[in-house]
Design a protein around this motif. Structure first.
Motif, short mmCIF file in Angstrom:
data_model
loop_
_atom_site.label_atom_id
_atom_site.label_comp_id
_atom_site.label_asym_id
_atom_site.label_seq_id
_atom_site.Cartn_x
_atom_site.Cartn_y
_atom_site.Cartn_z
N MET A 70 0.86 -1.31 -0.16
CA MET A 70 0.02 -0.34 -0.10
C MET A 70 0.45 1.04 -0.30
O MET A 70 2.19 0.94 0.75
CB MET A 70 -0.92 -0.35 1.63
N VAL A 71 0.65 2.07 -1.10
CA VAL A 71 1.47 3.73 -0.21
C VAL A 71 0.56 4.33 -0.30
O VAL A 71 -0.87 3.95 -0.77
CB VAL A 71 2.00 3.87 -2.65
N VAL A 72 0.41 5.55 0.56
CA VAL A 72 -0.84 6.36 1.05
C VAL A 72 0.02 7.91 0.04
O VAL A 72 1.39 7.97 -0.08
CB VAL A 72 -0.26 6.56 2.42
N LEU A 73 -0.59 8.61 -0.29
CA LEU A 73 -0.44 9.95 -1.21
C LEU A 73 -0.83 11.30 -0.51
O LEU A 73 -1.71 11.41 0.38
CB LEU A 73 -0.78 9.56 -2.73
N LEU A 74 0.27 12.05 -0.28
CA LEU A 74 0.17 13.58 0.47
C LEU A 74 0.08 14.46 -0.28
O LEU A 74 1.03 14.72 -1.33
CB LEU A 74 0.52 13.12 1.48
N LYS A 75 -1.18 14.23 -0.56
CA LYS A 75 -1.21 15.27 -1.67
C LYS A 75 -1.11 17.43 -0.86
O LYS A 75 -1.40 17.39 0.01
CB LYS A 75 -3.32 15.73 -2.68
N LYS A 76 -1.36 18.70 -1.23
CA LYS A 76 -0.83 19.84 -0.90
C LYS A 76 0.04 20.07 -0.42
O LYS A 76 0.58 20.90 0.24
CB LYS A 76 -2.31 20.10 -0.67
N CYS A 77 1.22 19.37 -0.13
CA CYS A 77 1.85 19.27 0.64
C CYS A 77 2.83 21.07 -0.30
O CYS A 77 3.73 21.38 1.12
CB CYS A 77 3.47 18.62 0.53
N GLU A 78 2.60 21.14 -0.94
CA GLU A 78 4.00 22.18 -2.24
C GLU A 78 2.38 23.15 -1.19
O GLU A 78 3.83 24.53 -1.18
CB GLU A 78 3.85 22.24 -3.52
N MET A 79 1.89 23.11 -0.48
CA MET A 79 1.28 24.70 -0.43
C MET A 79 1.59 24.92 1.71
O MET A 79 1.60 25.69 1.40
CB MET A 79 -0.68 24.47 0.22
#
Length: 54
Positions: free
Chosen positions: A1-10
Protein backbone atom coordinates in the motif's frame (compact mmCIF):
# COMPACT_ATOMS: atom_id res chain seq x y z
CA UNK A 1 0.00 0.00 0.00
CA UNK A 2 1.15 3.53 -0.76
CA UNK A 3 -0.37 6.68 0.75
CA UNK A 4 -0.22 9.89 -1.27
CA UNK A 5 -0.10 13.19 0.62
CA UNK A 6 -1.43 15.93 -1.63
CA UNK A 7 -1.08 19.70 -1.31
CA UNK A 8 2.35 19.43 0.37
CA UNK A 9 3.66 22.24 -1.82
CA UNK A 10 1.24 24.60 -0.07
CA UNK A 11 2.77 23.98 3.36
CA UNK A 12 5.77 26.16 4.18
CA UNK A 13 6.84 24.23 7.29
CA UNK A 14 8.50 20.95 6.25
CA UNK A 15 8.35 19.72 9.85
CA UNK A 16 4.55 19.87 9.72
CA UNK A 17 4.54 17.65 6.65
CA UNK A 18 6.80 15.18 8.48
CA UNK A 19 4.41 15.12 11.45
CA UNK A 20 1.51 14.39 9.10
CA UNK A 21 3.52 11.55 7.52
CA UNK A 22 4.11 10.03 10.97
CA UNK A 23 0.43 10.39 11.91
CA UNK A 24 -0.67 8.71 8.67
CA UNK A 25 1.71 5.84 9.43
CA UNK A 26 0.20 5.45 12.89
CA UNK A 27 -3.36 5.42 11.53
CA UNK A 28 -2.41 2.79 8.95
CA UNK A 29 -0.91 0.67 11.73
CA UNK A 30 -4.00 1.17 13.92
CA UNK A 31 -6.20 -0.19 11.14
CA UNK A 32 -3.71 -3.01 10.46
CA UNK A 33 -3.32 -2.06 6.80
CA UNK A 34 0.34 -2.91 6.41
CA UNK A 35 2.20 -1.23 9.23
CA UNK A 36 5.86 -0.56 8.52
CA UNK A 37 5.54 -1.69 4.88
CA UNK A 38 3.33 1.25 3.87
CA UNK A 39 5.02 3.93 1.81
CA UNK A 40 4.09 7.59 2.14
CA UNK A 41 4.63 9.80 -0.91
CA UNK A 42 4.23 13.53 -1.34
CA UNK A 43 2.53 14.55 -4.56
CA UNK A 44 0.82 17.27 -6.50
CA UNK A 45 -1.89 16.38 -9.02
CA UNK A 46 -1.72 19.81 -10.66
CA UNK A 47 1.94 19.33 -11.61
CA UNK A 48 1.07 15.94 -13.05
CA UNK A 49 -1.66 17.38 -15.22
CA UNK A 50 0.56 20.26 -16.33
CA UNK A 51 3.33 17.81 -17.22
CA UNK A 52 5.84 19.27 -14.76
CA UNK A 53 8.41 16.55 -14.05
CA UNK A 54 9.43 17.86 -10.60
Amino acid sequence: MVVLLKKCEMVEDEELVEVVEMEVGEVVCDYELGGEDVGVMKGCAVKGVEGDGD
